[in-house]
Design a protein around this motif. Structure first.
Motif, PDB file in Angstrom:
ATOM      1  N   CYS A   1      32.108  45.509  47.764  1.00  0.00           N
ATOM      2  CA  CYS A   1      33.096  44.971  48.690  1.00  0.00           C
ATOM      3  C   CYS A   1      34.476  45.477  48.287  1.00  0.00           C
ATOM      4  CB  CYS A   1      33.067  43.442  48.707  1.00  0.00           C
ATOM      5  SG  CYS A   1      33.457  42.663  47.132  1.00  0.00           S
TER       6      CYS A   1
ATOM      7  N   LYS B   1      29.664  43.433  44.179  1.00  0.00           N
ATOM      8  CA  LYS B   1      29.572  42.006  44.514  1.00  0.00           C
ATOM      9  C   LYS B   1      28.278  41.440  43.930  1.00  0.00           C
ATOM     10  CE  LYS B   1      30.314  38.162  46.852  1.00  0.00           C
ATOM     11  NZ  LYS B   1      31.382  37.254  46.669  1.00  0.00           N
TER      12      LYS B   1
ATOM     13  N   GLU C   1      38.612  40.966  48.772  1.00  0.00           N
ATOM     14  CA  GLU C   1      38.076  40.660  50.109  1.00  0.00           C
ATOM     15  C   GLU C   1      36.555  40.534  50.014  1.00  0.00           C
ATOM     16  OE1 GLU C   1      39.684  40.081  52.944  1.00  0.00           O
ATOM     17  OE2 GLU C   1      41.644  40.432  52.050  1.00  0.00           O
ATOM     18  N   PRO C   2      36.059  39.559  49.270  1.00  0.00           N
ATOM     19  CA  PRO C   2      34.614  39.468  49.041  1.00  0.00           C
ATOM     20  C   PRO C   2      33.812  38.929  50.211  1.00  0.00           C
ATOM     21  CG  PRO C   2      35.733  37.637  47.993  1.00  0.00           C
ATOM     22  CD  PRO C   2      36.810  38.533  48.571  1.00  0.00           C
TER      23      PRO C   2
ATOM     24  N   GLU D   1      34.364  47.190  44.631  1.00  0.00           N
ATOM     25  CA  GLU D   1      33.813  46.497  43.463  1.00  0.00           C
ATOM     26  C   GLU D   1      32.415  45.988  43.768  1.00  0.00           C
ATOM     27  OE1 GLU D   1      36.624  43.403  42.574  1.00  0.00           O
ATOM     28  OE2 GLU D   1      35.810  42.045  44.069  1.00  0.00           O
TER      29      GLU D   1
ATOM     30  N   GLU E   1      30.365  42.363  52.673  1.00  0.00           N
ATOM     31  CA  GLU E   1      29.672  43.186  51.693  1.00  0.00           C
ATOM     32  C   GLU E   1      28.942  44.324  52.380  1.00  0.00           C
ATOM     33  OE1 GLU E   1      27.228  40.859  48.853  1.00  0.00           O
ATOM     34  OE2 GLU E   1      28.120  39.119  49.854  1.00  0.00           O
TER      35      GLU E   1
END
Length: 138
Positions: A45, A31, A49-50, A29, A53
């Motif tokens: 990321c 970030k 689980e951000p 996705e 990156e």
């Protein structure tokens, strides 16, 4: 001293194509997607689980002049920049089949290794990606 690695970088020649691949096919996705004027800061990321990156960076200013950027693009196309990403999954073979169905081209099918099951692919720009299902400890 340090708490975490939060940002890694790979070169891509087309950030929109990179989004299509990393988000549309691999399922990561976005970030951050911000136009800084002198460059586009684009990171992805793993969903949920951000903390880590990946910067999808186009070779060029401000980090390098155009001559150097052209050399990097040539090396990138050959897969010779040394950039690579390691991703983990709970089921490498299932992930492999799902990505194959999305048109992802692999350089290596899932194989049993001492550390787990893994497979390999390259992104559209020549960066290597390894997908690993780690062996679970007893």
């Amino acid at each position: 001293m340090f708490n975490a690695i939060t940002l890694s970088q790979i070169f891509v020649t087309d950030q929109d194509e990179a989004l299509d691949f990393y988000v549309g096919k691999l399922g990561l996705e976005v970030k951050v997607d911000q136009d800084l004027g002198f460059m586009r800061w684009l990171t992805v990321c793993v969903p949920g689980e951000p903390g880590r990156e990946i910067l999808l960076e186009k070779p060029g200013p401000p980090a390098m002049d155009e001559g150097t950027a052209e050399q990097v693009r040539e090396l990138l196309a050959k897969g010779a920049t040394g950039g690579w990403i390691g991703l983990t999954t709970d089921d490498c073979r299932k992930t492999y089949e799902e990505l194959l169905a999305k048109g992802v081209e692999f350089t290596q099918e899932p194989m049993e290794r001492p550390y787990g099951i893994d497979c390999g692919l390259r992104d559209p720009f020549g960066n290597a990606i390894r997908i690993n299902q780690p062996t679970r400890s007893a």
